[in-house]
Design a protein around this motif. Structure first.
Motif, short mmCIF file in Angstrom:
data_model
loop_
_atom_site.label_atom_id
_atom_site.label_comp_id
_atom_site.label_asym_id
_atom_site.label_seq_id
_atom_site.Cartn_x
_atom_site.Cartn_y
_atom_site.Cartn_z
N SER A 132 31.82 26.55 39.10
CA SER A 132 33.13 26.33 39.05
C SER A 132 33.66 27.53 38.55
N LEU A 133 35.24 27.64 38.77
CA LEU A 133 35.92 28.82 38.37
C LEU A 133 35.72 28.71 36.70
N ALA A 134 35.43 27.76 36.04
CA ALA A 134 35.24 27.89 34.53
C ALA A 134 33.91 28.63 34.19
N GLU A 135 32.73 28.53 35.24
CA GLU A 135 31.58 29.42 35.01
C GLU A 135 32.01 30.91 35.25
N ALA A 136 32.86 31.41 36.03
CA ALA A 136 33.18 32.62 36.39
C ALA A 136 34.05 33.22 35.24
N ASP A 137 34.83 32.32 34.43
CA ASP A 137 35.41 32.72 33.44
C ASP A 137 34.76 32.93 32.16
N GLY A 138 33.38 32.92 32.01
CA GLY A 138 32.66 32.51 30.76
C GLY A 138 32.07 34.01 30.52
N PRO A 139 30.70 34.14 30.25
CA PRO A 139 30.02 35.27 29.86
C PRO A 139 29.67 35.81 31.18
N LEU A 140 29.72 35.30 32.17
CA LEU A 140 29.14 35.81 33.67
C LEU A 140 30.26 37.10 33.87
N ALA A 141 31.58 36.79 33.50
CA ALA A 141 32.46 38.11 33.50
C ALA A 141 32.17 39.28 32.89
N ASP A 142 31.80 39.25 31.84
CA ASP A 142 31.21 40.14 30.95
C ASP A 142 30.08 40.60 31.54
N ARG A 143 29.13 39.95 32.00
CA ARG A 143 27.91 40.68 32.44
C ARG A 143 27.95 41.38 33.92
N LEU A 144 29.01 40.94 34.56
CA LEU A 144 29.31 41.68 35.63
C LEU A 144 30.12 43.04 35.57
N ALA A 145 30.70 42.92 34.52
CA ALA A 145 31.61 44.08 34.14
C ALA A 145 30.75 45.18 33.63
N GLU A 146 29.73 44.77 32.82
CA GLU A 146 28.70 45.75 32.40
C GLU A 146 27.78 46.38 33.44
N ALA A 147 27.65 45.43 34.45
CA ALA A 147 26.78 46.07 35.60
C ALA A 147 27.77 46.95 36.47
N GLY A 148 28.97 47.28 36.24
CA GLY A 148 29.68 48.05 37.27
C GLY A 148 30.53 47.23 38.08
N PHE A 149 31.00 45.97 37.68
CA PHE A 149 31.93 45.25 38.41
C PHE A 149 32.68 44.62 37.66
N PRO A 150 33.76 45.24 37.21
CA PRO A 150 34.83 44.66 36.14
C PRO A 150 35.87 43.77 37.01
N ARG A 151 36.49 42.79 36.18
CA ARG A 151 37.35 41.88 36.74
C ARG A 151 38.67 42.42 37.00
N LEU A 152 39.42 42.04 38.03
CA LEU A 152 40.50 42.42 38.38
C LEU A 152 41.61 41.49 37.69
N PRO A 153 42.51 42.14 36.86
CA PRO A 153 43.64 41.18 36.28
C PRO A 153 44.50 40.40 37.07
N GLY A 154 45.03 39.31 36.57
CA GLY A 154 45.91 38.63 37.42
C GLY A 154 45.24 37.32 38.09
N GLU A 155 46.22 36.75 38.71
CA GLU A 155 45.81 35.23 39.49
C GLU A 155 45.38 35.79 41.05
N TRP A 156 44.12 35.37 41.40
CA TRP A 156 43.84 35.44 43.01
C TRP A 156 43.54 34.32 43.50
N TRP A 157 43.88 33.98 44.69
CA TRP A 157 43.52 33.02 45.55
C TRP A 157 43.41 33.59 47.08
N ASP A 158 42.86 32.71 47.81
CA ASP A 158 42.63 33.10 49.20
C ASP A 158 43.93 32.41 50.08
N ALA A 159 44.41 32.77 50.90
CA ALA A 159 45.42 32.24 51.91
C ALA A 159 44.99 30.84 52.67
N PRO A 160 45.93 29.93 52.33
CA PRO A 160 45.40 28.42 53.08
C PRO A 160 45.62 28.84 54.34
N ARG A 161 44.58 28.20 55.28
CA ARG A 161 44.66 27.95 56.70
C ARG A 161 45.05 26.55 57.14
#
Length: 392
Positions: free
Chosen positions: A267-296
């Protein structure tokens, strides 16, 4: 802190690279030196080695005779594995202590001869491989170390070959020229990539990718993705699914030189948890703001996601975190597989992308989101999925 793995085959000149990096300011952790320390006279490591291989591996002074030990283990894979089981955990533990003691803004270079063989590449932000032609390595081992040619060949054969090392390399330094050539390449790497990469990781600053130009198809995009994916899996932990998506995931397709990675989260709640910090420490920081894919069509609800991007100035990459089974998640996999399977649709897709870049390069990515052609292509892809029984 930036963690760099440095490796290369015996006789490749890896030590010369490590020395140059140390002179530039890197903190070098030398695994060979540690390997000697953990089997010094009086250590538990030496006692365990003698217990495994007998005192025939000791010199007259009671110290380890490395040549004698090498003659045993390089001729016998099972013996080599026994030795590695004794030494590797001790080397890793001591190396971890030295890394932990380094300054927070350090570029830490782990000089690890068997980095590829023991699968350590995903634990570093960047892997640097020194590669030299085998005849040159044999000549160096004979000239500089006085090693018997047959023994040198056995040592080289016991290590990973050039192809395997190259697959693990984010940076490949060839060392078939002069020492000045090698130093120049190391200096450029330090200035242009390692120093900014370290700063980006420390400040959690992503490199915004440029999608305004199309690059010719690069057959190494898949290998580059594989290295990024291994780091992402290592950082994420567990068994989260990772996929290569986007244009660079379609062989033979011109595309912006950006590796797009999809990380599947429950879930996106999982993406907002400690996973975000672990990715940043590995060299993949989170981009700020709201993001979505364009609906088709026919769906007109925004497909929310989270987006991280690579901090490495030398390898633009974007990590899209999408919930498993969501519409955006499915669409990314469907379009990739549809374009892989249908050369005609691939050609049409490329032409539309070229037209968007030619008419408005600054907004080409936005054009992908809004151009009605992509709505129609989505419907074609759904029809293809129904006809073929495709599943994500």
């Amino acid at each position: 802190m930036l963690k760099v793995g440095l490796t290369g085959g015996i006789g490749s000149g890896k030590s010369a690279v490590a020395s140059r990096l140390a002179g530039l300011g890197a903190v070098v952790v030398d695994s060979d030196r540690i390997a000697r320390e953990i089997v010094a006279p009086g250590t538990e490591g030496l006692a365990e080695v003698v217990a495994a291989f007998s005192d025939r591996v000791l010199g007259p002074d009671g110290a380890l005779d490395r040549d004698a030990l090498g003659g045993v283990v390089f001729a016998d894979e099972s013996a080599r594995r026994r030795l590695e089981a004794i030494t590797h955990p001790r080397v890793r533990a001591r190396a971890a202590e030295l890394v932990a003691a380094a300054p927070a803004d350090a570029v830490v270079v782990n000089d690890v001869p068997l980095l590829v063989e023991v699968g350590l590449a995903p634990t570093y932000h960047l892997v640097l491989v020194v590669q030299t032609a085998v005849p040159t390595r044999l000549a160096r081992l004979s000239r500089d170390r006085g090693m018997d040619p047959a023994e040198a060949e056995r040592r080289i054969a016991a290590q990973a070959d050039d192809a395997r090392r190259q697959a693990a390399a984010d940076v490949l330094l060839t060392n078939d020229g002069t020492l000045a050539d090698l130093h120049g390449a190391v200096d450029d790497l330090w200035r242009d990539r390692l120093l900014p990469y370290e700063r980006h990781v420390r400040e959690r600053r992503a490199v915004r990718p440029d999608r305004s130009t199309l690059a010719e198809p690069d057959p190494t995009w898949a290998e580059q993705y594989a290295r990024l994916a291994a780091r992402i899996r290592h950082a994420a932990g567990g068994d989260l699914r990772v996929d290569h998506v986007g244009s660079t995931a379609v062989p033979g397709l011109s595309a912006p030189d950006v590796i797009d990675v999809q990380l599947t989260v429950p879930s996106l709640a999982e993406a907002d948890g400690p996973l975000a910090d672990r990715l940043a420490e590995a060299g993949f920081p989170r981009l700020p703001g709201e993001w979505w894919d364009a609906p088709r069509r026919p769906d007109r609800v925004h497909w929310a996601k989270r987006v991280h991007a690579g901090a490495d100035p030398g390898r633009p990459a974007v990590v899209h975190l999408r919930a498993a089974g969501s519409a955006g998640w499915r669409h990314a996999l469907l379009m990739r597989d549809h374009l892989r399977a249908d050369p005609a649709r691939r050609a049409a897709y490329l032409q539309v992308k070229r037209d968007l870049v030619a008419t408005a390069p600054e907004s080409a990515e936005q054009g992908t989101l809004t151009d009605p052609w992509f709505d129609e292509e989505h419907l074609r892809a759904e029809k293809w999925a129904a006809q073929t029984g495709w599943r994500p």
